[in-house]
Enzyme design. Structure first.
Site, short mmCIF file in Angstrom:
data_model
loop_
_atom_site.label_atom_id
_atom_site.label_comp_id
_atom_site.label_asym_id
_atom_site.label_seq_id
_atom_site.Cartn_x
_atom_site.Cartn_y
_atom_site.Cartn_z
N VAL A 68 -2.29 4.08 4.28
CA VAL A 68 -2.10 3.13 3.19
C VAL A 68 -2.50 3.77 1.86
O VAL A 68 -1.75 3.73 0.87
CB VAL A 68 -2.90 1.82 3.44
CG1 VAL A 68 -2.68 0.84 2.29
CG2 VAL A 68 -2.49 1.19 4.76
N ARG A 91 -13.22 14.44 3.26
CA ARG A 91 -13.42 15.88 3.07
C ARG A 91 -12.58 16.36 1.91
O ARG A 91 -11.39 16.00 1.82
CB ARG A 91 -12.95 16.66 4.32
CG ARG A 91 -13.98 16.78 5.41
CD ARG A 91 -13.47 17.71 6.52
NE ARG A 91 -12.10 17.39 6.90
CZ ARG A 91 -11.77 16.41 7.74
NH1 ARG A 91 -12.69 15.67 8.28
NH2 ARG A 91 -10.51 16.18 8.03
N LYS A 144 -7.22 -11.64 11.64
CA LYS A 144 -6.23 -12.20 10.69
C LYS A 144 -6.20 -13.72 10.78
O LYS A 144 -6.07 -14.41 9.75
CB LYS A 144 -4.86 -11.60 10.98
CG LYS A 144 -4.81 -10.09 10.66
CD LYS A 144 -3.58 -9.43 11.26
CE LYS A 144 -3.51 -7.95 10.89
NZ LYS A 144 -2.51 -7.22 11.69
N1 LIG Z 1 -1.78 1.12 8.45
C1 LIG Z 1 -1.34 -0.13 8.37
O1 LIG Z 1 -0.19 -0.42 8.71
C2 LIG Z 1 -2.22 -1.22 7.82
C3 LIG Z 1 -1.68 -2.51 7.62
C4 LIG Z 1 -2.48 -3.51 7.09
C5 LIG Z 1 -3.80 -3.23 6.79
N2 LIG Z 1 -4.30 -1.99 7.03
C6 LIG Z 1 -5.71 -1.74 6.71
O2 LIG Z 1 -5.78 -0.75 5.68
C7 LIG Z 1 -6.95 0.03 5.84
C8 LIG Z 1 -6.56 1.50 5.94
O3 LIG Z 1 -5.69 1.69 7.02
P1 LIG Z 1 -4.95 3.08 7.25
O4 LIG Z 1 -3.91 2.83 8.27
O5 LIG Z 1 -4.57 3.70 5.96
O6 LIG Z 1 -6.13 3.92 7.94
P2 LIG Z 1 -6.26 5.50 8.02
O7 LIG Z 1 -7.20 5.78 9.12
O8 LIG Z 1 -4.92 6.14 8.02
O9 LIG Z 1 -6.95 5.85 6.62
C9 LIG Z 1 -8.31 5.69 6.34
C10 LIG Z 1 -8.76 6.91 5.57
O10 LIG Z 1 -10.09 6.72 5.11
C11 LIG Z 1 -10.77 7.95 5.21
N3 LIG Z 1 -12.20 7.70 5.21
C12 LIG Z 1 -13.02 7.36 6.24
N4 LIG Z 1 -14.27 7.22 5.82
C13 LIG Z 1 -14.27 7.50 4.52
C14 LIG Z 1 -15.28 7.53 3.51
N5 LIG Z 1 -16.55 7.25 3.80
N6 LIG Z 1 -14.92 7.86 2.25
C15 LIG Z 1 -13.66 8.14 1.95
N7 LIG Z 1 -12.65 8.13 2.85
C16 LIG Z 1 -12.96 7.81 4.11
C17 LIG Z 1 -10.25 8.55 6.50
O11 LIG Z 1 -10.48 9.95 6.51
C18 LIG Z 1 -8.77 8.19 6.42
O12 LIG Z 1 -8.03 9.17 5.76
C19 LIG Z 1 -7.64 -0.54 7.09
O13 LIG Z 1 -8.58 -1.51 6.70
C20 LIG Z 1 -6.51 -1.19 7.85
O14 LIG Z 1 -6.94 -2.24 8.69
C21 LIG Z 1 -3.54 -0.98 7.52
N1 LIG Z 2 -2.53 -2.70 14.08
C1 LIG Z 2 -1.92 -3.63 13.20
C2 LIG Z 2 -1.69 -2.99 11.86
C3 LIG Z 2 -1.51 -3.98 10.76
O1 LIG Z 2 -2.66 -4.70 10.50
C4 LIG Z 2 -0.62 -4.12 13.81
O2 LIG Z 2 -0.21 -3.63 14.88
O3 LIG Z 2 -0.01 -5.04 13.28
#
Ligand SMILES: NC(=O)c1ccc[n+]([C@@H]2O[C@H](COP(=O)([O-])OP(=O)(O)OC[C@H]3O[C@@H](n4cnc5c(N)ncnc54)[C@H](O)[C@@H]3O)[C@@H](O)[C@H]2O)c1
Ligand SMILES: N[C@@H](CCO)C(=O)O
Ligand code: NA
Length: 440
Positions: free
Chosen positions: A22, A54, A211
């Protein structure tokens, strides 16, 4: 384009925490669409920094924007809005609190955090007159938070029913289309990248429950946490369930249900929040939602039934919701206003699952001989549960009996199942699913 006809032109500084699926899309859109965002906000929206785990890795972003010190980034003077897309409880909780306490507005996609800590975060936002927005936390790109908080602010919501987890909907759709069993469909979803290596949060319903807690809080102006949500996942759903569902012109979906329960005698209100796989009629609007898509149906007193449908996950769709919130928060900074905060005045009690009125659809294996059906029917009758349909297939010791009930308290239905299980080898309860989306 960048010359906006309104606004102050004082840049609005943004910090993004987390550069994963995201976060990287949020940063891309922020940089690629900077001119349009400027025009819409009334001031330049400037990326001040991105917190990563990192540094030293090539990420296609100017190296001087990257930092591993998220705590310092969120309180910087030139940061007005913090976007949290790290996920999980800590460090996001501490970082968001610190940002709010420093007067920054916050946009987050973090349903796990919100489901347990909305109260604490919302109070910090209120104290500091900051915005806390979270459209991306439920059903990704699909606008559901803002419709509940704003569009329906003058109405009275009675029910929210959603398919809010793409992974499980993908698995259930694959089971229906290919007659596959759960494990086969799960492996396929993992190979295609729809399910994670550890799929627990999705398949056991934890993600949907988080949710549901967020949706119920907004719908009923009541603080609801994940612990208040009754939850069952999809790991017990079988190919046989889909087969018998089809015989009743139904399909099986993992539903997040938030309902207002009104006691007819006293008028007292409670709410029920629950997540479980359930049969729904094929003609129900949620039955057509297949694959990784999400949809949420909202029923409100004056508005009637509304349905929101689209992509509930994925980097770019989720970033779309984040950017929408970001533009709102940025405009509020420019005009020194605030969006609506938490509304939890009603504090309706949560009804235990046993008090909820539901319909059951049960697959039984019975010994097909005189008196067995009467014995089964008697267990329902003893608990005042009315049967709406019975269907028997096959003969002999392994005949299949499907029983569908009218609405009854969940506790009476659960007792009936237990009694049938204790009947011994004449009756085997093979599966129990609720039937939703029908009136009776
Ligand atoms: N991916 C989806 O489709 C989706 C949909 C709705 C909501 N979300 C929410 O969005 C958020 C992010 O999801 P995502 O899929 O991008 O996850 P992701 O795991 O791809 O990304 C998270 C990133 O945060 C980094 N990270 C971890 N600890 C950290 C720190 N202390 N400082 C800085 N960076 C750090 C990780 O290295 C990683 O790159 C979550 O809360 C997830 O529930 C995701
Ligand atoms: N794991 C979740 C990502 C979105 O929140 C899903 O499958 O819908
Ligand atoms: Na959304």
């Amino acid at each position: 384009m960048a010359n906006s006809s309104f606004g102050t032109n004082r840049p609005i500084g943004v910090a993004v925490l987390g550069l994963g699926n995201v976060g990287s899309e949020v940063v891309r859109i922020l940089l690629e669409h900077a001119d349009e965002l400027h025009a819409r906000v009334g001031a330049p929206v400037v990326l001040r920094g991105v917190a990563v785990r990192r540094t030293g890795v090539e990420r296609g972003i100017a190296a001087d924007l990257l930092t591993t010190d998220a705590a310092a980034l969120v309180v910087r003077d030139d940061v007005d809005i913090v976007v949290e897309v790290i996920g999980g409880i800590e460090p996001p909780r501490a970082l968001i609190l610190s940002a709010l306490n420093a007067g920054k507005s916050v946009v987050t996609a973090n349903k796990a955090l919100l489901a347990d800590y909305t109260g604490e975060l919302a109070e910090a936002a209120e104290r500091n007159r900051a915005d806390l927005y979270f459209e991306a936390s439920v059903a990704g790109a699909i606008p559901v938070i803002r419709p509940l908080m704003q569009s329906l602010a003058g109405d009275r919501v009675n029910r929210v029913v959603g398919i809010v987890n793409g992974t499980t909907n993908f698995i259930l759709s694959a089971m229906e289309e290919t007659d596959a069993d759960y494990q086969v469909a799960l492996s396929q979803a993992q190979q295609l990248g729809y399910a994670e290596a550890d799929p627990t949060a999705d398949v056991e319903g934890y993600d949907a429950a988080a949710k549901a807690a967020i949706l119920a809080s907004l719908a009923f102006h009541t603080r609801v946490t994940a612990a208040d949500v009754y939850r069952e996942g999809i790991t017990g759903v079988s190919a046989e369930d889909f087969e018998t569902a089809a015989a009743f012109d139904c399909t099986v979906k993992l539903l997040a249900m938030c309902e207002r329960l009104v006691d007819p005698a006293s008028g007292n209100e409670r709410i029920s929040v629950r997540v479980y796989p359930a049969l729904i009629p094929r003609k129900h609007p949620l039955a057509a939602v297949s694959g990784a898509f999400n949809a949420v149906v909202v029923e409100a007193e004056a508005a009637g039934r509304l349905m929101f449908y689209g992509q509930g996950a994925g980097g770019a769709p989720t970033a779309s919701a984040v950017l929408g919130d970001l533009v709102m928060a940025a405009r509020n900074k420019v005009y020194e206003g605030r969006g609506p905060g938490e509304s939890a005045y009603a504090q309706l009690p949560i009804a235990p699952i046993g008090d909820t009125l539901v319909r059951y659809h049960m697959n039984l294996q019975v010994d097909d001989r005189p008196g067995v059906l009467a014995g089964v029917a008697n267990e329902f009758a003893k608990r005042d549960v009315s049967i709406s349909a019975v269907r028997q297939e096959g003969t002999g010791k392994r005949a299949r009996l499907v029983v569908v009930t009218h609405r009854a308290p969940e506790s009476a239905l659960a007792d009936t199942v237990q009694a049938l299980n204790e009947q011994g080898f004449d009756v085997i309860v093979r599966s129990v699913l609720r039937l939703e989306g029908t009136e009776e």
